[in-house]
Design a protein around this motif. Structure first.
Motif, short mmCIF file in Angstrom:
data_model
loop_
_atom_site.label_atom_id
_atom_site.label_comp_id
_atom_site.label_asym_id
_atom_site.label_seq_id
_atom_site.Cartn_x
_atom_site.Cartn_y
_atom_site.Cartn_z
N CYS A 1 5.01 5.61 -9.17
CA CYS A 1 3.87 6.44 -8.21
C CYS A 1 3.01 5.52 -7.50
CB CYS A 1 3.05 6.89 -9.44
SG CYS A 1 3.47 8.61 -10.20
N ALA A 2 2.98 4.08 -8.24
CA ALA A 2 2.14 3.05 -7.38
C ALA A 2 2.97 3.00 -6.10
CB ALA A 2 1.94 1.82 -8.22
N VAL A 3 4.30 2.66 -6.43
CA VAL A 3 5.06 2.24 -4.95
C VAL A 3 4.89 3.43 -4.19
CG1 VAL A 3 7.56 1.75 -4.20
CG2 VAL A 3 6.60 0.60 -6.30
N LEU A 4 5.04 4.40 -4.51
CA LEU A 4 5.16 5.68 -3.60
C LEU A 4 3.66 5.71 -2.93
CD1 LEU A 4 6.43 8.20 -2.72
CD2 LEU A 4 5.32 9.57 -4.54
N SER A 5 2.58 5.63 -3.73
CA SER A 5 1.14 5.53 -2.97
C SER A 5 1.11 4.46 -2.21
CB SER A 5 0.15 5.51 -4.14
OG SER A 5 0.07 6.53 -5.19
N GLY A 6 1.55 3.08 -2.52
CA GLY A 6 1.58 2.30 -1.38
C GLY A 6 2.31 2.46 -0.26
N GLY A 7 3.54 3.10 -0.41
CA GLY A 7 4.26 3.64 0.96
C GLY A 7 3.72 4.51 1.75
N LEU A 8 3.10 5.57 1.00
CA LEU A 8 2.25 6.58 1.72
C LEU A 8 1.18 6.10 2.44
CD1 LEU A 8 2.34 9.50 -0.65
CD2 LEU A 8 3.64 9.30 1.12
N ALA A 9 0.44 5.14 1.77
CA ALA A 9 -0.76 4.54 2.45
C ALA A 9 -0.25 3.67 3.66
CB ALA A 9 -1.64 3.41 1.55
N GLN A 10 0.96 2.93 3.51
CA GLN A 10 1.24 1.93 4.64
C GLN A 10 1.73 3.27 5.79
OE1 GLN A 10 4.32 -0.35 3.37
NE2 GLN A 10 3.09 -1.99 2.45
N ALA A 11 2.39 4.29 5.44
CA ALA A 11 2.94 5.28 6.63
C ALA A 11 1.63 5.80 7.21
CB ALA A 11 3.88 6.24 5.57
N ALA A 12 0.72 6.17 6.25
CA ALA A 12 -0.68 6.71 7.16
C ALA A 12 -1.17 5.78 7.90
CB ALA A 12 -1.53 7.13 5.69
N GLY A 13 -0.96 4.74 8.06
CA GLY A 13 -1.61 3.84 9.06
C GLY A 13 -2.77 2.89 8.50
N PRO A 14 -3.36 2.30 9.67
CA PRO A 14 -4.37 1.31 9.18
C PRO A 14 -5.79 2.20 8.60
CG PRO A 14 -3.60 1.00 11.56
CD PRO A 14 -2.98 2.01 10.85
N GLN A 15 -6.40 1.62 7.75
CA GLN A 15 -7.66 2.31 7.35
C GLN A 15 -8.55 2.64 8.58
OE1 GLN A 15 -7.77 2.85 4.11
NE2 GLN A 15 -9.99 3.67 3.90
N PRO A 16 -9.07 3.99 8.65
CA PRO A 16 -9.95 4.57 9.65
C PRO A 16 -11.21 3.64 9.47
CG PRO A 16 -9.73 6.11 8.15
CD PRO A 16 -8.86 4.97 7.51
N VAL A 17 -11.99 3.40 10.42
CA VAL A 17 -13.60 3.11 10.51
C VAL A 17 -14.21 4.20 10.72
CG1 VAL A 17 -15.08 1.68 11.77
CG2 VAL A 17 -12.66 0.85 11.63
N LEU A 18 -15.03 4.48 9.53
CA LEU A 18 -16.12 5.82 9.84
C LEU A 18 -17.21 5.89 10.45
CD1 LEU A 18 -15.54 6.52 5.64
CD2 LEU A 18 -13.97 7.17 7.81
N LEU A 19 -17.61 6.93 11.14
CA LEU A 19 -18.86 6.94 11.92
C LEU A 19 -19.38 8.38 11.06
CD1 LEU A 19 -18.02 6.27 15.55
CD2 LEU A 19 -18.68 4.67 13.69
N GLY A 20 -20.53 8.26 11.03
CA GLY A 20 -21.18 9.44 10.41
C GLY A 20 -22.15 10.13 11.66
N ILE A 21 -22.43 11.62 11.19
CA ILE A 21 -23.47 12.30 11.98
C ILE A 21 -24.32 12.95 10.85
CG2 ILE A 21 -24.18 14.28 13.35
CD1 ILE A 21 -21.46 14.26 14.81
N ASP A 22 -25.64 12.82 10.91
CA ASP A 22 -26.81 13.57 10.06
C ASP A 22 -27.54 14.41 10.85
OD1 ASP A 22 -28.44 13.88 7.82
OD2 ASP A 22 -29.84 12.55 8.64
N GLY A 23 -27.14 15.68 10.99
CA GLY A 23 -27.59 16.49 11.93
C GLY A 23 -28.00 18.03 11.44
N GLU A 24 -28.58 18.66 12.23
CA GLU A 24 -29.03 20.13 11.87
C GLU A 24 -27.91 21.23 12.09
OE1 GLU A 24 -29.51 18.32 15.70
OE2 GLU A 24 -31.00 18.01 13.92
N PHE A 25 -26.76 20.94 11.52
CA PHE A 25 -25.65 21.92 11.71
C PHE A 25 -25.74 23.39 11.47
CE2 PHE A 25 -23.58 17.58 11.73
CZ PHE A 25 -22.61 17.91 12.70
#
Length: 401
Positions: free
Chosen positions: A20-44
Motif C-alpha cells: 500500500c505504501a509503495v502504491l500510495s507513493g506511486g500514485l503521489a508521483q503520478a499525480a504530479g507536484p504538490q499544489p500550492v494552495l490559495l484561499g478565498i474567504d468570501g460571501e458565497f
C-alpha cells in the motif's frame, strides 16, 4: 489474551502495508507536484450577491493561465480553496483560522465586505497569514498597524473613492450633497473620508448625513431628510439590496424630487440592476469604478475572455458580473504568483517580503510600476477611478462626465 499477530499473519500484514505504501507513493508521483494552495474567504452564500463569485472567476482565470505556463516554483500548480463566510464576521474569523492551519496555503483572498475583514484583522495579525484584498475598500484594512503588514490590496480605497464621488458631483455643479451611509465600519470610513475631502473642493458642502442599517426595508425617509436639508445630490454608500430599495422608492417620487445619486461600488457586487428593475432607468444613478472592460486594452481583454471561457460560461464582456472584482482578482493572482517565484518558497513570510520587491508588471487593470513597495501596500491610485452607469440591459458601462 494474546493480541500479538501470529508470525504468518504479521508477515502478510507487513507485506500488504508495504504494498500500500509503495502504491500510495506511486500514485503521489503520478499525480504530479504538490499544489500550492490559495484561499478565498468570501460571501458565497449571501442572497443575491455575486462578489465572491467574481473574485473566484478572476482567480480561476489567472490560475488557468499560470498553470498552463508551468505553474510556480518550477512546476507546482496553483489550486484554489473556497470558504463561505456569508457576510458574518464570526464565520470569517473561523475561516481564517482554518486557512492558517492548511499546509501549503500561501495566501487568502477576501471578499467584498469591509466590516467582515476589519473584524478578521486581529486573527490575521496573530496568524500572520498573507491576505490579499481585491474588493473591500475601507482604509483600515490596509492601515491596520500590523508590523510587518501582511495585507495587500488591489482595489478601491475609501479615501480615494469619496473625493472622486464628490468631484463628480462638483463637475455637475451639484455642490450641496447629502451623505446616505450604511451604519457600519465601511460607512464610517466613508464619512471620515468625505469630511477630509470637502475642504479641497471649492464650494462643496455636506448638507447632511443620514445613516441606515443593513436590511432596512425603506430608505426614502432618510433620503427626504437630506433633500429637505438642501441636498442637490445624494452620495450613497450601500450594497446592492439597500440601493435597489432606494432606487425603487426614488423612482416612485415626483420627478422634481428625484435627486441624482452618486454611489460607491458596493452595489456592483450583487443583482442590483435586476433588483432595481425598470426604476433604475428613471433615476439619475452613477457608480464609481476602478476599471472597465470596455476601456481596457482590447488585446488583453481578448486574452482574458479566451482564458475565462475555459473555466466558466463567460464568453463576452456582457457576461461578466462584478467586473472590478473579476479584474482585480485576476491581476492580484498573477502578481502573487510572481512573488511566490521570487521568494522561491511557499513560506508566507518570504512571499510577503517578495511582494514588496517585484519589478514592474503589465496587467489587465493597469501597468504596475511596481505593484507594491515596503511603504505602499495599495496597488491602485486616483488615476484608475471612473464613473459608470447601467445600460437598459443591466450592463455597467463607463459614463460620460
Amino acid at each position: 489474551m494474546n493480541t500479538r499477530f501470529p508470525p504468518s499473519r504479521l508477515v502478510r500484514w507487513l507485506r500488504r502495508s508495504l504494498a500500500c505504501a509503495v502504491l500510495s507513493g506511486g500514485l503521489a508521483q503520478a499525480a504530479g507536484p504538490q499544489p500550492v494552495l490559495l484561499g478565498i474567504d468570501g460571501e458565497f452564500g449571501l442572497d443575491n450577491s455575486t462578489s465572491a463569485q467574481a473574485v473566484e472567476l478572476g482567480m480561476r482565470t489567472a490560475i488557468a493561465e499560470i498553470n498552463a505556463a508551468g505553474g510556480v516554483l518550477g512546476g507546482r500548480p496553483l489550486e484554489l480553496v473556497t470558504k463561505d463566510h456569508r457576510s458574518i464576521p464570526a464565520r470569517g474569523i473561523r475561516n481564517i483560522q482554518e486557512f492558517a492551519r492548511m499546509p501549503g496555503l500561501v495566501a487568502v483572498f477576501g471578499g467584498r465586505f469591509s466590516p467582515v475583514i476589519i473584524e478578521e484583522l486581529p486573527t490575521l495579525k496573530s496568524t500572520r497569514i498573507l491576505f490579499m484584498a481585491p474588493w473591500s475598500s475601507a482604509d483600515a484594512i490596509v492601515d491596520n498597524d500590523m508590523r510587518p503588514n501582511y495585507v495587500y490590496r488591489l482595489s478601491l480605497r475609501d479615501s480615494l473613492a469619496m473625493p472622486r464621488l464628490l468631484q463628480a458631483a462638483h463637475r455637475r455643479r451639484l455642490d450641496r450633497v447629502g451623505l446616505l451611509l450604511t451604519n457600519t465600519s465601511w460607512g464610517r470610513s466613508n464619512a471620515e473620508a468625505a469630511e477630509r475631502a470637502v475642504p479641497a473642493i471649492h464650494g462643496m458642502t455636506i448638507a447632511g448625513t443620514s445613516w441606515y442599517n443593513w436590511r432596512d426595508s425603506s430608505l426614502v425617509g432618510k433620503y427626504q431628510q437630506l433633500r429637505a436639508a438642501g441636498a442637490q445630490a445624494i452620495v450613497l454608500v450601500a450594497n446592492d439590496d439597500e440601493a435597489a430599495v432606494l432606487v425603487r422608492e426614488v423612482a416612485a417620487l415626483p420627478k422634481e424630487q428625484r435627486l441624482p445619486i452618486l454611489s460607491h461600488w458596493g452595489v456592483t457586487g450583487g443583482e442590483f440592476a435586476k433588483l432595481a428593475g425598470p426604476a433604475l432607468q428613471q433615476v439619475d444613478f452613477s457608480v464609481i469604478q476602478t476599471f472597465s472592460f470596455w476601456k481596457a486594452d482590447p488585446a488583453r481583454v481578448r486574452r482574458f475572455l479566451a482564458s475565462a471561457a475555459k473555466v466558466s460560461p463567460v464568453r463576452r464582456i456582457e457576461d461578466i458580473q462584478g467586473p472590478v472584482g473579476v479584474a482585480h482578482a485576476y491581476d492580484l493572482t498573477h502578481i502573487l504568483a510572481l512573488a511566490i517565484d521570487r521568494a522561491g518558497s511557499t513560506d508566507r513570510r518570504l512571499v510577503r517580503d517578495a511582494l514588496e520587491h517585484l519589478p514592474a508588471w503589465r496587467g489587465l487593470v493597469k501597468n504596475y510600476a511596481p505593484p507594491f513597495t515596503p511603504a505602499r501596500h495599495e496597488a491602485l491610485g486616483p488615476g484608475e477611478l471612473l464613473m459608470a452607469r447601467y445600460r437598459d440591459d443591466g450592463v455597467l458601462v463607463p459614463a460620460q462626465e
